[in-house]
Write an enzyme that holds these catalytic residues in place. Structure first.
Site, PDB file in Angstrom:
ATOM      1  N   GLU A 191     -18.076 -39.186  -0.884  1.00  0.00           N
ATOM      2  CA  GLU A 191     -18.680 -38.125  -0.061  1.00  0.00           C
ATOM      3  C   GLU A 191     -17.871 -36.833  -0.087  1.00  0.00           C
ATOM      4  O   GLU A 191     -17.999 -35.992   0.797  1.00  0.00           O
ATOM      5  CB  GLU A 191     -18.850 -38.593   1.386  1.00  0.00           C
ATOM      6  N   GLY A 192     -17.000 -36.646  -1.083  1.00  0.00           N
ATOM      7  CA  GLY A 192     -16.203 -35.434  -1.171  1.00  0.00           C
ATOM      8  C   GLY A 192     -14.995 -35.410  -0.263  1.00  0.00           C
ATOM      9  O   GLY A 192     -14.281 -34.400  -0.198  1.00  0.00           O
TER      10      GLY A 192
END
Length: 387
Positions: free
Chosen positions: A323-324
């Site tokens: 998710e970064g």
């Protein structure tokens, strides 16, 4: 037959400006802190200068997190700790502010953009801005069938390019790139094993939410079976993305390449993004010069991909959530490098030497002018004597 010519990226992508980087290195040598004493921050500052074609480097003022989302059919085999088709719930949590990337982005003041490419949920469950690029609902089970049709792969790739253009046009000066997926690390393992010429067991990790040994064996078997389908199409990257990729994977590959075309630096997150980067490198060998590897997640496939691209992670935090999140952790380091490169003063003696050199040059100019005048007078006298 696809109308997308991937070979064009080789011509369109230029390396960051080498002349500007040399100027940044020269400026760094004049600053009060000795060159090399800031470690990799020196390299980062010079890299940013080259990417921006600016000395001193400009501060990173408009970063953005971009997350591509999708569900992968291979998750039906029990290769993930999350249920198949549940990535939509993760996206809703990201948008609601409850995921790790949401917390960090809020703290750092960085906007988050989520792009749904193939979530297995009703599009009405998500904001229109999130779903407007969706190619399909879910993807095929890559161990026995193609993830996408060739037309869907091209549509997803072009969507990624369009998002890169939108970010560049809006003034985004650095992108933190991540994924929100279920089954994505299995797909990433297939792509990395195929492109690096390794076996399934070498690239099979435990995933974002760690799986047990039985699930790991199922995952390894799924990667092995999908590899058999990937190897015959290695020479055609778009077909490779259609066969064993997914809409989110194809979109991120297009995004990375178009960001390089638009000279937008990108921080790569974990194994899924690294797999997309590896495909993009196969398409255009200069593209990795525009990317930074944020962190070492501990996933064996990611290590293999980064080694192949000669990218060294900035951090080692073993963040596997995706998710970064890991990439966002690296953003303050990059911003610190830019600030130090731009704001550290130059050594006083260097400044004094520069003034002294300017004075010497001025005296030389005066002397040269006087010499020219004197020479002209002598020539005039000689001419009179001759007459």
């Amino acid at each position: 037959m696809s109308s997308l010519n991937l070979d064009d990226f080789t011509d369109l992508i230029e390396r960051p400006d080498g002349g500007v980087r040399r100027d940044a290195e020269a400026r760094r040598e004049r600053q009060i802190v000795p060159p090399g004493s800031l470690g990799r921050l020196d390299d980062l500052g010079e890299w940013l200068s080259a990417a921006q074609s600016a000395v001193p480097v400009r501060p990173i003022e408009r970063p953005r997190v971009v997350l591509f989302a999708g569900d992968h059919g291979v998750a039906e085999l029990g290769v993930s700790a999350r249920p198949a088709g549940s990535a939509g719930a993760l996206v809703r949590e990201v948008l609601g502010g409850g995921r790790p990337v949401s917390v960090l982005a809020r703290r750092l003041g960085v906007p988050v953009r989520v792009v749904d490419m193939s979530l297995d949920c009703d599009p009405d469950e998500l904001p229109a801005e999130v779903v407007r690029h969706r190619v399909r609902r879910g993807s095929g089970r890559i161990d026995i069938e193609d993830a996408l049709t060739l037309e869907e792969a091209e549509a997803a790739f072009r969507a990624g390019m369009a998002v890169a253009d939108e970010e560049a046009d809006s003034g985004t000066d650095l992108v933190v790139l991540g994924d929100v997926s279920v089954g994505g690390t299995t797909v990433a393992g297939v792509l990395i094993a195929a492109l690096c010429g390794t076996d399934a067991s070498v690239v099979t990790g435990r995933g974002g939410l760690a799986i047990d040994d039985l699930a790991w064996m199922r995952k390894c078997a799924a990667i092995r079976d999908a590899l058999r389908r990937a190897r015959p199409v290695l020479g055609d990257q778009l077909q490779l993305l259609a066969s064993v990729g997914g809409a989110d994977i194809a979109a991120m590959t297009g995004f990375l390449l178009q960001s390089a075309v638009r000279k937008t630096p990108v921080i790569l997150d974990g194994v899924v993004v690294s797999a997309c980067a590896l495909v993009a490198q196969r398409i255009a060998f200069r593209a990795p010069d525009w990317w930074l590897a944020a962190h070492d997640s501990g996933e064996p496939g990611q290590a293999k991909a980064l080694d192949r691209m000669a990218l060294e992670p900035l951090l080692t935090q073993r963040v596997t959530v995706g998710e970064g999140t890991g990439a966002l952790l690296a953003l303050p380091v990059v911003q610190a490098a830019a600030a130090l490169a731009a704001e550290l003063p130059e050594k006083p003696e260097v400044a004094g030497e520069a003034e002294k050199a300017a004075d010497v040059a001025e005296v030389a100019d005066v002397a040269e002018g006087a010499g020219v005048a004197e020479g002209a007078g002598v020539a005039e006298v000689d001419k009179e004597e001759i007459d």
